[in-house]
Design a protein around this motif. Structure first.
Motif, short mmCIF file in Angstrom:
data_model
loop_
_atom_site.label_atom_id
_atom_site.label_comp_id
_atom_site.label_asym_id
_atom_site.label_seq_id
_atom_site.Cartn_x
_atom_site.Cartn_y
_atom_site.Cartn_z
N ALA A 259 1.00 4.01 -2.89
CA ALA A 259 0.64 5.38 -2.54
C ALA A 259 1.72 6.35 -3.01
O ALA A 259 1.41 7.50 -3.37
CB ALA A 259 0.44 5.51 -1.03
N GLN A 260 2.95 5.90 -3.02
CA GLN A 260 4.06 6.73 -3.50
C GLN A 260 4.24 6.63 -5.01
O GLN A 260 5.13 7.26 -5.57
CB GLN A 260 5.37 6.31 -2.81
N GLU A 261 3.40 5.82 -5.65
CA GLU A 261 3.44 5.60 -7.10
C GLU A 261 4.84 5.16 -7.55
O GLU A 261 5.38 5.63 -8.54
CB GLU A 261 2.99 6.85 -7.86
N ARG A 262 5.39 4.21 -6.79
CA ARG A 262 6.71 3.67 -7.11
C ARG A 262 6.57 2.24 -7.59
O ARG A 262 5.65 1.53 -7.21
CB ARG A 262 7.61 3.74 -5.88
N ARG B 69 0.83 -1.21 0.00
CA ARG B 69 0.00 0.00 0.00
C ARG B 69 0.86 1.26 0.00
O ARG B 69 0.58 2.22 -0.72
CB ARG B 69 -0.94 0.01 1.20
N GLU B 70 1.92 1.26 0.80
CA GLU B 70 2.79 2.44 0.87
C GLU B 70 3.51 2.64 -0.46
O GLU B 70 3.62 3.77 -0.96
CB GLU B 70 3.80 2.30 2.01
N ARG B 71 3.98 1.57 -1.05
CA ARG B 71 4.67 1.68 -2.36
C ARG B 71 3.73 2.24 -3.42
O ARG B 71 4.09 3.14 -4.18
CB ARG B 71 5.20 0.31 -2.79
N SER C 278 16.32 0.30 -4.32
CA SER C 278 16.64 1.20 -3.21
C SER C 278 16.91 0.44 -1.93
O SER C 278 17.76 0.83 -1.13
CB SER C 278 15.48 2.18 -2.96
N LEU D 30 11.12 3.10 1.47
CA LEU D 30 9.84 3.81 1.34
C LEU D 30 9.77 5.04 2.25
O LEU D 30 8.72 5.67 2.37
CB LEU D 30 8.69 2.85 1.66
N GLY D 31 10.89 5.33 2.92
CA GLY D 31 10.90 6.50 3.80
C GLY D 31 10.28 6.25 5.17
O GLY D 31 9.90 7.19 5.86
N ASP E 205 11.91 -0.21 -8.48
CA ASP E 205 12.52 0.96 -7.86
C ASP E 205 12.74 0.74 -6.36
O ASP E 205 13.83 1.01 -5.84
CB ASP E 205 11.61 2.18 -8.09
N VAL E 206 11.73 0.25 -5.67
CA VAL E 206 11.85 0.04 -4.23
C VAL E 206 12.85 -1.07 -3.92
O VAL E 206 13.66 -0.95 -3.00
CB VAL E 206 10.46 -0.24 -3.60
#
Length: 130
Positions: free
Chosen positions: A46-49, A42-44, A57, A87-88, A53-54
């Protein structure tokens, strides 16, 4: 040379007795890995990533991150921290979100909003995965 063991001396493991219907929960409780994976996905999104990419990272493989997000892999705390960091989020943030999801899902399964004990007490403690 083989030794012959008489039938009465053989040990045959017994199956555990089947749970009685009244002992079974009305719905299957969610697994921690499913909750954590849902939070990560959900977080990924929401960040449109992208997954790629994740994963890059976090320095974990894309297929493994996909399996974690789908709840198919029980990730180590290091992997969870890396994915959360990408994801910060901190690991504590990730676990707190999963814990809130557990409370929400458990309350909806019981239909009482009280959780499993039925006492009316909220689950305010942090859930930790081993």
């Amino acid at each position: 040379m083989t030794s012959h063991v008489p039938n009465e001396a053989r040990v045959i493991p017994l199956r555990p007795p089947a749970a009685r219907t009244e002992d079974r929960p009305s719905a299957r409780e969610p697994l921690w890995r499913d909750l954590v994976g849902d939070v990560l996905r959900r977080e990924r999104l929401a960040q449109e990533r992208t997954l790629k990419d994740v994963a890059e990272s976090a320095r974990i493989s894309m297929p493994y991150l996909s399996e974690v997000e789908r709840g198919r892999k029980e990730a180590s705390s290091e992997v969870l921290a890396a994915a959360a960091g990408a994801l910060g989020l901190g690991l504590a943030d990730l676990l707190a979100r999963a814990q809130r999801e557990l409370v929400r899902v458990t309350a909806s399964h019981t239909g009482t909003g009280r959780g499993r004990g039925g006492s009316g007490a909220r689950y305010d403690g942090m859930c930790l995965a081993a």
